[in-house]
Design a protein around this motif. Structure first.
Motif, PDB file in Angstrom:
ATOM      1  N   LYS A 262       0.829  -1.213   0.000  1.00 42.75           N
ATOM      2  CA  LYS A 262       0.000   0.000   0.000  1.00 42.75           C
ATOM      3  C   LYS A 262       0.861   1.259   0.000  1.00 42.75           C
ATOM      4  O   LYS A 262       0.585   2.229  -0.733  1.00 42.75           O
ATOM      5  CB  LYS A 262      -0.932  -0.002   1.216  1.00 42.75           C
ATOM      6  CG  LYS A 262      -1.892   1.175   1.270  1.00 42.75           C
ATOM      7  CD  LYS A 262      -2.829   1.213   0.070  1.00 42.75           C
ATOM      8  CE  LYS A 262      -3.767   2.420   0.105  1.00 42.75           C
ATOM      9  NZ  LYS A 262      -4.723   2.360   1.231  1.00 42.75           N
ATOM     10  N   THR A 368      -5.732   6.984   1.299  1.00 42.57           N
ATOM     11  CA  THR A 368      -6.301   6.616   0.006  1.00 42.57           C
ATOM     12  C   THR A 368      -5.588   7.393  -1.095  1.00 42.57           C
ATOM     13  O   THR A 368      -4.862   8.359  -0.835  1.00 42.57           O
ATOM     14  CB  THR A 368      -7.796   6.962  -0.048  1.00 42.57           C
ATOM     15  OG1 THR A 368      -7.944   8.395   0.044  1.00 42.57           O
ATOM     16  CG2 THR A 368      -8.553   6.306   1.113  1.00 42.57           C
ATOM     17  N   ARG A 369      -5.814   6.979  -2.339  1.00 43.00           N
ATOM     18  CA  ARG A 369      -5.287   7.729  -3.480  1.00 43.00           C
ATOM     19  C   ARG A 369      -5.835   9.155  -3.470  1.00 43.00           C
ATOM     20  O   ARG A 369      -5.139  10.101  -3.835  1.00 43.00           O
ATOM     21  CB  ARG A 369      -5.665   7.035  -4.794  1.00 43.00           C
ATOM     22  CG  ARG A 369      -4.854   5.794  -5.092  1.00 43.00           C
ATOM     23  CD  ARG A 369      -5.447   4.996  -6.243  1.00 43.00           C
ATOM     24  NE  ARG A 369      -5.494   5.761  -7.486  1.00 43.00           N
ATOM     25  CZ  ARG A 369      -4.537   5.759  -8.406  1.00 43.00           C
ATOM     26  NH1 ARG A 369      -3.444   5.044  -8.208  1.00 43.00           N
ATOM     27  NH2 ARG A 369      -4.670   6.449  -9.505  1.00 43.00           N
ATOM     28  N   GLU A 370      -7.085   9.297  -3.013  1.00 44.75           N
ATOM     29  CA  GLU A 370      -7.690  10.631  -2.955  1.00 44.75           C
ATOM     30  C   GLU A 370      -6.973  11.512  -1.936  1.00 44.75           C
ATOM     31  O   GLU A 370      -6.861  12.730  -2.127  1.00 44.75           O
ATOM     32  CB  GLU A 370      -9.179  10.511  -2.620  1.00 44.75           C
ATOM     33  CG  GLU A 370     -10.045   9.930  -3.731  1.00 44.75           C
ATOM     34  CD  GLU A 370      -9.820   8.442  -3.960  1.00 44.75           C
ATOM     35  OE1 GLU A 370      -9.997   7.986  -5.111  1.00 44.75           O
ATOM     36  OE2 GLU A 370      -9.437   7.733  -2.972  1.00 44.75           O
TER      37      GLU A 370
END
Length: 384
Positions: A262, A368-370
């Motif tokens: 991750k 998160t990617r966001e």
């Protein structure tokens, strides 16, 4: 740009409900200090990294202190290490009465090399401490060869390198290595450390020194505790890791590989989005074979292009609900060492250049990617 409504810290441990339950079970068991869980953690860590032996400790700093004691470091001795590191190694050197000798780093990997260490070796050099930085591996083969040729002990500061690999082996498999399980590290015990070595005599001494100098370990499965007849063989310390911390480490270690996957995914996203931002300079990827554990995502601010210093940049990000860190301010620029060592400005050019510009951006497994997108958007807004 729409500002984040919640604050994003630069780091946050990922603690599962199962790990919380494991800690609660230890607390209910009545055995919360060093016992079977600490022994299990040591064995599991050896299996993970390939080390022949390991001892769990209260911190990585404790491990370094035990090493210094085992080596008998004192006045007249010199310890070579980078200045761009956490202060603990240098503090312990000074507290032992020895002298820290700083090797400059590569400007873009932030790590020492055999080339920067070799000119500093004298007949007083008693220890070399390279630092694996931000989850990347230092180039250890030339450093080990140099230390072996000169007959000088070498210990790897792997506080940033739990899960890092070098030339196909996990850090910790060879030589003597010290790891950290501080809350911002890739796995945590709350606080904790692990001392690994392939030197049986050294490990025997470390195990003795970590618990009052007793001739047996703090927990012996054969007697369900410590042997009541154990004797003090030499004066020692109290650096053992309790079971309620070790059991958390066991759960974290079982998830380490998914944490690294991750972290690597988030790091790739950062690199992709920052590729066109000229004011932001990520670290270089070392040229030797290794696997990055992505403990930190460190960038350098080009203060000239940005038109602001790092403090302003970090403050503006905080105003936009983005947390950051500094890893690290060079030790020789700290007040005590500035006044006692008196190194002239420019003595360590790559270290000093980075010390004034480095900034750690948020990176932890529960992001998160966001979240990454919002950090980069905030950076661009600040630089505008």
């Amino acid at each position: 740009m729409r500002m984040r409504s919640t604050f994003l810290p630069f780091s946050k441990p990922s603690i599962s409900e199962a790990e919380i339950a494991d800690v609660a079970e230890v607390l209910r068991s009545g055995w919360i200090t060093t016992g079977p869980k600490a022994a299990d953690f040591e064995q599991a860590f050896c299996k993970y990294c390939g080390a022949p032996d390991a001892v769990a400790l209260g911190s990585a700093t404790a491990g370094m202190h035990l090493l210094f004691t085992a080596l008998g470091l004192g006045p007249g001795d010199e310890v070579i290490t980078p200045s761009l590191t956490w202060v603990s190694t240098v503090n312990l050197t000074v507290l032992a009465g020895a002298t820290p000798v700083f090797a400059d780093i590569d400007r873009d990997t932030l790590m020492v090399s055999a080339e920067t260490v070799a000119p500093l070796i004298t007949e007083r050099t008693r220890l070399i401490v390279p630092v694996h930085f931000a989850g990347a591996a230092a180039d250890m083969e030339p450093l080990r060869r140099l230390a072996s040729q000169r007959g000088i002990p070498l210990v790897e500061d792997a506080a940033h390198a739990v899960g890092t690999e070098y030339r196909g082996d996990r850090i910790g498999r060879h030589g003597t290595t010290i790891f950290s399980f501080h809350p911002i590290k890739n796995i945590t015990c709350g606080e904790g450390g692990m001392f690994c070595s392939d030197d049986p005599a050294l490990m025997e001494r470390i195990k003795r020194l970590k618990f009052h100098g007793l001739g047996v370990d703090a927990h012996d499965r054969t007697v369900q505790g410590r042997n009541p007849q154990a004797e003090v063989v030499e004066p020692g310390f109290k650096y053992n890791l309790p079971d309620m911390a070790a059991v958390l480490g066991l759960g974290q270690l079982a998830r380490l590989e998914q944490f690294i996957v991750k972290r690597a995914e988030l790091a790739r996203r950062y690199l992709e989005l920052l590729a066109g931002v000229e004011e932001i300079l990520p670290l270089a990827v070392p040229g030797w074979p290794f696997r990055h554990a992505w403990h930190l995502f460190v960038v350098r601010l080009d203060v000239d292009r940005a038109g602001m210093d790092r403090a302003t940049f970090m403050a503006e990000l905080k105003n936009r609900n983005i947390g950051t860190g500094i890893h690290f301010r060079a030790v020789h620029t700290q007040k005590y060492y500035r006044e006692t060592m008196g190194l002239p400005q420019g003595a360590l050019p790559s270290t000093e250049w980075n010390s004034e510009r480095i900034c750690s951006l948020p990176l932890f497994p529960d992001m998160t990617r966001e979240d990454v997108d919002s950090v980069v958007a905030a950076i661009k807004d600040v630089l505008r």
